[in-house]
Write a protein that holds these residues in place. Structure first.
Motif, PDB file in Angstrom:
ATOM      1  N   TYR A 134      -4.540  -2.550  14.876  1.00  0.00           N
ATOM      2  CA  TYR A 134      -5.591  -3.008  14.707  1.00  0.00           C
ATOM      3  C   TYR A 134      -5.083  -3.783  13.985  1.00  0.00           C
ATOM      4  N   ASP A 135      -5.491  -5.001  13.552  1.00  0.00           N
ATOM      5  CA  ASP A 135      -5.887  -5.302  11.972  1.00  0.00           C
ATOM      6  C   ASP A 135      -5.531  -4.703  10.570  1.00  0.00           C
ATOM      7  N   PHE A 136      -6.830  -3.807  10.917  1.00  0.00           N
ATOM      8  CA  PHE A 136      -7.376  -3.055   9.506  1.00  0.00           C
ATOM      9  C   PHE A 136      -6.410  -2.047   9.244  1.00  0.00           C
ATOM     10  N   GLN A 137      -5.637  -1.552  10.454  1.00  0.00           N
ATOM     11  CA  GLN A 137      -4.284  -0.807  10.324  1.00  0.00           C
ATOM     12  C   GLN A 137      -3.087  -1.590   9.996  1.00  0.00           C
ATOM     13  N   SER A 138      -3.027  -2.607   9.685  1.00  0.00           N
ATOM     14  CA  SER A 138      -1.803  -3.504   8.822  1.00  0.00           C
ATOM     15  C   SER A 138      -1.796  -3.107   7.688  1.00  0.00           C
ATOM     16  N   SER A 139      -0.888  -3.355   6.857  1.00  0.00           N
ATOM     17  CA  SER A 139      -0.500  -3.320   5.338  1.00  0.00           C
ATOM     18  C   SER A 139       0.815  -3.811   5.451  1.00  0.00           C
ATOM     19  N   ALA A 140       1.015  -4.262   4.215  1.00  0.00           N
ATOM     20  CA  ALA A 140       2.026  -4.919   3.139  1.00  0.00           C
ATOM     21  C   ALA A 140       2.014  -3.821   1.394  1.00  0.00           C
ATOM     22  N   THR A 141       2.694  -3.423   1.406  1.00  0.00           N
ATOM     23  CA  THR A 141       3.117  -2.743  -0.075  1.00  0.00           C
ATOM     24  C   THR A 141       4.293  -2.696  -0.330  1.00  0.00           C
ATOM     25  N   THR A 142       4.125  -2.811  -1.810  1.00  0.00           N
ATOM     26  CA  THR A 142       5.481  -3.801  -2.411  1.00  0.00           C
ATOM     27  C   THR A 142       5.614  -2.408  -4.119  1.00  0.00           C
ATOM     28  N   GLU A 143       6.701  -2.056  -3.856  1.00  0.00           N
ATOM     29  CA  GLU A 143       6.726   0.109  -4.231  1.00  0.00           C
ATOM     30  C   GLU A 143       7.816  -0.253  -5.565  1.00  0.00           C
ATOM     31  N   LEU A 144       7.965   0.168  -6.413  1.00  0.00           N
ATOM     32  CA  LEU A 144       9.131   0.256  -7.271  1.00  0.00           C
ATOM     33  C   LEU A 144       9.833   1.358  -8.010  1.00  0.00           C
ATOM     34  N   MET A 145      10.964   1.648  -7.568  1.00  0.00           N
ATOM     35  CA  MET A 145      11.618   3.376  -7.542  1.00  0.00           C
ATOM     36  C   MET A 145      11.706   3.697  -9.624  1.00  0.00           C
ATOM     37  N   THR A 146      11.320   4.429  -9.158  1.00  0.00           N
ATOM     38  CA  THR A 146      10.567   5.197 -11.106  1.00  0.00           C
ATOM     39  C   THR A 146      11.501   6.777 -10.543  1.00  0.00           C
ATOM     40  N   PRO A 147      12.620   7.170 -11.943  1.00  0.00           N
ATOM     41  CA  PRO A 147      12.702   8.572 -11.538  1.00  0.00           C
ATOM     42  C   PRO A 147      11.647   9.872 -11.130  1.00  0.00           C
ATOM     43  N   ASN A 148      10.864   9.092  -9.966  1.00  0.00           N
ATOM     44  CA  ASN A 148       9.581  10.281 -10.223  1.00  0.00           C
ATOM     45  C   ASN A 148       9.586   9.799  -8.763  1.00  0.00           C
ATOM     46  N   GLY A 149      10.388   9.232  -7.961  1.00  0.00           N
ATOM     47  CA  GLY A 149      10.048   8.652  -6.756  1.00  0.00           C
ATOM     48  C   GLY A 149       9.491   6.980  -6.893  1.00  0.00           C
ATOM     49  N   TRP A 150       9.158   6.273  -5.165  1.00  0.00           N
ATOM     50  CA  TRP A 150       8.356   5.017  -5.283  1.00  0.00           C
ATOM     51  C   TRP A 150       7.487   5.061  -5.895  1.00  0.00           C
ATOM     52  N   GLU A 151       6.888   4.029  -6.134  1.00  0.00           N
ATOM     53  CA  GLU A 151       6.026   4.278  -6.856  1.00  0.00           C
ATOM     54  C   GLU A 151       5.379   2.346  -6.683  1.00  0.00           C
ATOM     55  N   ARG A 152       3.857   2.542  -5.811  1.00  0.00           N
ATOM     56  CA  ARG A 152       2.886   1.455  -5.697  1.00  0.00           C
ATOM     57  C   ARG A 152       2.761   0.635  -6.647  1.00  0.00           C
ATOM     58  N   ILE A 153       3.154  -0.927  -6.259  1.00  0.00           N
ATOM     59  CA  ILE A 153       2.726  -1.690  -7.445  1.00  0.00           C
ATOM     60  C   ILE A 153       1.975  -3.236  -7.050  1.00  0.00           C
ATOM     61  N   ASP A 154       1.443  -2.897  -6.305  1.00  0.00           N
ATOM     62  CA  ASP A 154       1.483  -4.530  -5.321  1.00  0.00           C
ATOM     63  C   ASP A 154       0.600  -3.539  -3.772  1.00  0.00           C
ATOM     64  N   SER A 155      -0.227  -4.129  -3.171  1.00  0.00           N
ATOM     65  CA  SER A 155      -0.563  -4.115  -1.597  1.00  0.00           C
ATOM     66  C   SER A 155      -1.529  -5.366  -0.748  1.00  0.00           C
ATOM     67  N   LEU A 156      -1.528  -5.805   0.238  1.00  0.00           N
ATOM     68  CA  LEU A 156      -1.691  -6.581   0.925  1.00  0.00           C
ATOM     69  C   LEU A 156      -2.940  -5.872   2.017  1.00  0.00           C
ATOM     70  N   SER A 157      -3.869  -6.326   2.132  1.00  0.00           N
ATOM     71  CA  SER A 157      -4.916  -5.781   2.605  1.00  0.00           C
ATOM     72  C   SER A 157      -4.297  -5.642   4.702  1.00  0.00           C
ATOM     73  N   GLY A 158      -4.640  -5.138   4.954  1.00  0.00           N
ATOM     74  CA  GLY A 158      -4.626  -5.619   6.331  1.00  0.00           C
ATOM     75  C   GLY A 158      -4.561  -6.416   7.118  1.00  0.00           C
ATOM     76  N   LYS A 159      -5.786  -7.403   6.821  1.00  0.00           N
ATOM     77  CA  LYS A 159      -6.197  -8.591   8.312  1.00  0.00           C
ATOM     78  C   LYS A 159      -5.461  -9.242   7.289  1.00  0.00           C
ATOM     79  N   ASP A 160      -4.495  -9.586   6.163  1.00  0.00           N
ATOM     80  CA  ASP A 160      -4.623 -10.673   5.833  1.00  0.00           C
ATOM     81  C   ASP A 160      -3.063 -10.558   6.497  1.00  0.00           C
ATOM     82  N   VAL A 161      -2.347  -9.104   6.449  1.00  0.00           N
ATOM     83  CA  VAL A 161      -0.679  -9.388   6.991  1.00  0.00           C
ATOM     84  C   VAL A 161      -0.764  -9.232   8.532  1.00  0.00           C
ATOM     85  N   HIS A 162      -1.651  -9.185   8.811  1.00  0.00           N
ATOM     86  CA  HIS A 162      -2.149  -9.035  10.476  1.00  0.00           C
ATOM     87  C   HIS A 162      -2.287 -10.685  11.379  1.00  0.00           C
ATOM     88  N   LYS A 163      -2.440 -11.140  10.272  1.00  0.00           N
ATOM     89  CA  LYS A 163      -2.280 -12.687  10.454  1.00  0.00           C
ATOM     90  C   LYS A 163      -1.605 -13.273  10.502  1.00  0.00           C
TER      91      LYS A 163
END
Length: 158
Positions: free
Chosen positions: A95-124
């Motif tokens: 299902y396209d709406f369940q697809s995703s692309a996530t970019t994360e940065l390692m910080t002292p507290n663990g991985w933190e999201r800095i960017d993401s793409l919508s499901g439809k864009d990733v699915h295509k």
């Protein structure tokens, strides 16, 4: 913040600490300029990305309904930024709406999201789960999206 720090221009405390920041000021001559000959943010980001070291080669896992592609790189230190570890995770679902692309940065507290793409864009932009591809081919077809996400991270962090 102390009351002394919140004092307005007349020496009276402001009712709203963010009031000055949101007020209109007539500072038309203020502008941000880089020193002459300084590289642009895009140039600094491109240089960091060229020297990035892959810490975790592309990993793929496939389930009945989706697959995951993940890669971790270290962006080298510069005068303006320390070395930073960045992870990109792509999830392609039936299902396209369940697809995703996530970019994360390692910080002292663990991985933190800095960017993401919508499901439809990733699915295509990623190969279908139902195409008969081996893991290496599937990872290769996700390579362009991985590189774009790392370029975005390098720009945001430079």
């Amino acid at each position: 913040m102390t009351q002394q720090q919140r004092k307005g221009q007349a020496g009276e405390p402001t009712k709203n600490p963010g009031e000055f920041a949101h007020a209109r000021h007539d500072d038309a001559n203020i502008g941000l300029t880089l020193p002459s000959g300084a590289p642009s943010v895009a140039d600094r980001a491109a240089a960091r990305l060229e020297r990035a070291e892959v810490l975790l080669p592309t990993r793929i896992s496939v389930t009945r309904d989706d697959y995951y592609v993940e890669r971790v790189v270290a962006l080298p230190a510069t005068d303006e930024a320390p070395e930073q570890k960045v992870r990109v995770k792509i999830r392609h679902n039936s299902y396209d709406f369940q697809s995703s692309a996530t970019t994360e940065l390692m910080t002292p507290n663990g991985w933190e999201r800095i960017d993401s793409l919508s499901g439809k864009d990733v699915h295509k932009r990623t190969p279908s789960l139902h195409r008969n591809l081996d893991d290496a081919d599937r990872a290769a077809q996700c390579g362009e999206l991985l590189q774009e996400q790392f370029a975005t991270a390098a720009t945001l962090l430079s």
